[in-house]
Design an enzyme around this catalytic site. Structure first.
Site, mmCIF file in Angstrom:
data_model
loop_
_atom_site.group_PDB
_atom_site.id
_atom_site.type_symbol
_atom_site.label_atom_id
_atom_site.label_comp_id
_atom_site.label_asym_id
_atom_site.label_seq_id
_atom_site.Cartn_x
_atom_site.Cartn_y
_atom_site.Cartn_z
ATOM 1 C CD GLU A 1 -15.348 33.792 -3.516
ATOM 2 O OE1 GLU A 1 -15.070 32.737 -4.108
ATOM 3 O OE2 GLU A 1 -14.626 34.808 -3.572
ATOM 4 C CB SER B 1 -17.565 32.261 -6.316
ATOM 5 O OG SER B 1 -16.674 31.407 -5.645
ATOM 6 C CE1 TYR C 1 -17.903 26.630 -5.055
ATOM 7 C CE2 TYR C 1 -19.005 28.701 -5.542
ATOM 8 C CZ TYR C 1 -17.852 27.975 -5.368
ATOM 9 O OH TYR C 1 -16.638 28.589 -5.515
ATOM 10 N NE ARG D 1 -10.537 27.215 -11.720
ATOM 11 C CZ ARG D 1 -11.264 27.825 -10.794
ATOM 12 N NH1 ARG D 1 -11.225 27.441 -9.533
ATOM 13 N NH2 ARG D 1 -12.030 28.860 -11.136
ATOM 14 C CG ASP E 1 -11.209 30.140 -14.456
ATOM 15 O OD1 ASP E 1 -10.816 28.963 -14.282
ATOM 16 O OD2 ASP E 1 -11.772 30.810 -13.564
ATOM 17 C CD GLU F 1 -12.212 35.398 -12.952
ATOM 18 O OE1 GLU F 1 -12.446 35.059 -11.774
ATOM 19 O OE2 GLU F 1 -12.926 36.191 -13.605
ATOM 20 C CG ASN G 1 -9.502 31.017 -7.641
ATOM 21 O OD1 ASN G 1 -8.862 31.119 -6.599
ATOM 22 N ND2 ASN G 1 -10.781 30.706 -7.668
ATOM 23 N N GLY H 1 -11.146 26.563 -5.019
ATOM 24 C CA GLY H 1 -12.004 25.820 -4.103
ATOM 25 C C GLY H 1 -11.526 24.396 -3.874
#
Length: 311
Positions: A16, A150, A219, A258, A260, A273, A275, A279
Site C-alpha cells: 500500500e 486495502s 482508489y 475504522r 467495516d 475487520e 483498520n 486512509g
C-alpha cells in the site's frame, strides 16, 4: 502546540506504499496549513538514525499495511520516546492480523461471519482443502490474506474451481489465510475518534462498481460511492455504533480507527475487520466521516495530533 515539530511518516515498504504517500502528502499539507513545523519522511529507505536527526516532538503515522500499521514502527517510536498518532504496539499488531482479531471477536461475542483459518502447510493437499472449505462454510466464501489491507489478497469465490487460485494469490502474501462465509447485503463502515472516550462518526454506506470494494474501487475516481448517512434504519445504526465502540475498546485502540461491516438481508450487522490507520487521501472514508461530523480535513488532522499527546 504550534511550536511542535511533527514528522509525518509515510510511504514505507508495504503493498500500500503509493496510497500511503498520497495520505501522507495530504496530512503534511494540512499540518503546514495549521502552522505546524512539519517534516515529511518516506521511511522506505531510511532508518532510526534519520528520525534521531529530525528530533521530532511527535510522529504522525500515515503508513498502511506491514512495517507501519503492524506495531513495528510504533515499537521503534516507543524506544525513541517519541509520541505518535494511533494505536499502540500490541493493538496495532493484533488489529492488522485478521486471524487473531477474528478470534478476539468470537471471545468478545462480537458478531462476525463464520470462518476458518488455513496455514501454508494446509495447501499441500489441495483436494482436501477444497472439500474442507465447502463442507465447513459452503459457497460463496471470501478468501483473505491475513495481514494485508486495502483488499489486497482478497477474493470472492463462488465455485470450487476458483478456490485454489484464490488461495494461491493469498498465500503469496501471507503464511496464513482467512476464509469467511460470504455475507450478501449492504457494506458500511464506522469511523471512531478518541482515546478513553471514543466517538463514533456518522456511518457511511459503500457502493462499488466492481464485485466488491476492492483496491481499484477504493482508489479510482468514479468506481465507488460513499453514501452519508447510510441508508439503514435507526435501530441498525445504533447497533452498529455500539458494536463499533466495543471493537475499538476491546482491542485497546487509540486515536482513530475504522470498523467495516456487512449487513445481511435480515438487517444483522457483521464485523469484517478493523483498520487502525485509515486512509487520508481525497477518496478516503475517514475524512468523509469527519466532514459529516463537522470536522474539516485540517481540523481532523489536528485533532488526531492532539490525541497523540494526551498522555
Amino acid at each position: 502546540m504550534k511550536s511542535l515539530k511533527v514528522v509525518v511518516l509515510m510511504g514505507g515498504r508495504s503493498e500500500e506504499r503509493e496510497v500511503s504517500l498520497r495520505s501522507g502528502k495530504a496530512v503534511y499539507e494540512a499540518l503546514l496549513s495549521k502552522g505546524y513545523d512539519a517534516v515529511a519522511l518516506d521511511i522506505k529507505d531510511t532508518n532510526i538514525f534519520k528520525l534521531q536527526e529530525i528530533k521530532p516532538d511527535v510522529a504522525f503515522i500515515v503508513l498502511h499495511g506491514k512495517f507501519g500499521e503492524d506495531g513495528t514502527v510504533q515499537g521503534m517510536l516507543e524506544l525513541l520516546d517519541i509520541p505518535y498518532t494511533g494505536s499502540g504496539v500490541a493493538s496495532s499488531a493484533i488489529c492488522i492480523d485478521k486471524v487473531i482479531s477474528k478470534k478476539l471477536y468470537v471471545y468478545e461475542k462480537i458478531p462476525t461471519a463464520d470462518f476458518m483459518i488455513l496455514n501454508i502447510k494446509d495447501f499441500d493437499n489441495k483436494d482436501t482443502i477444497v472439500s474442507k472449505i465447502t463442507n465447513t462454510l459452503g459457497l460463496p466464501v471470501v478468501v483473505k490474506a491475513a495481514t494485508q489491507g486495502s483488499s489486497i489478497g482478497t477474493s470472492i469465490v463462488k465455485s470450487e474451481d476458483e478456490i485454489i487460485k484464490a488461495l494461491e494469490s493469498s498465500f503469496m502474501l501471507d503464511k496464513q489465510v482467512l476464509v469467511e462465509k460470504f455475507i450478501e447485503g449492504v457494506e458500511v463502515t464506522a469511523a471512531v475518534i478518541g482515546n478513553e472516550n471514543p466517538t463514533v462518526l456518522p456511518i457511511i454506506e459503500i457502493t462499488s462498481e466492481n464485485e466488491f470494494f476492492d483496491f481499484e474501487s477504493k482508489y479510482t475516481p468514479g468506481m465507488c460511492d460513499h453514501i452519508i448517512p447510510a441508508r439503514i434504519d435507526e435501530a441498525t445504526e445504533e447497533k452498529i455504533k455500539d458494536i463499533t465502540e466495543k471493537v475499538y475498546t476491546s482491542l485497546n485502540c487509540r486515536g482513530c480507527s475504522r470498523v467495516d461491516f456487512m449487513i445481511d438481508k435480515q438487517g444483522n450487522p457483521y464485523v469484517l475487520e478493523i483498520n487502525t490507520i485509515p486512509g487520508m487521501t481525497e477518496m478516503s472514508l475517514l475524512p468523509d466521516a469527519g466532514r459529516a461530523a463537522g470536522l474539516e480535513f485540517e481540523d481532523l488532522v489536528e485533532k488526531l495530533l492532539k490525541l497523540a499527546l494526551e498522555d
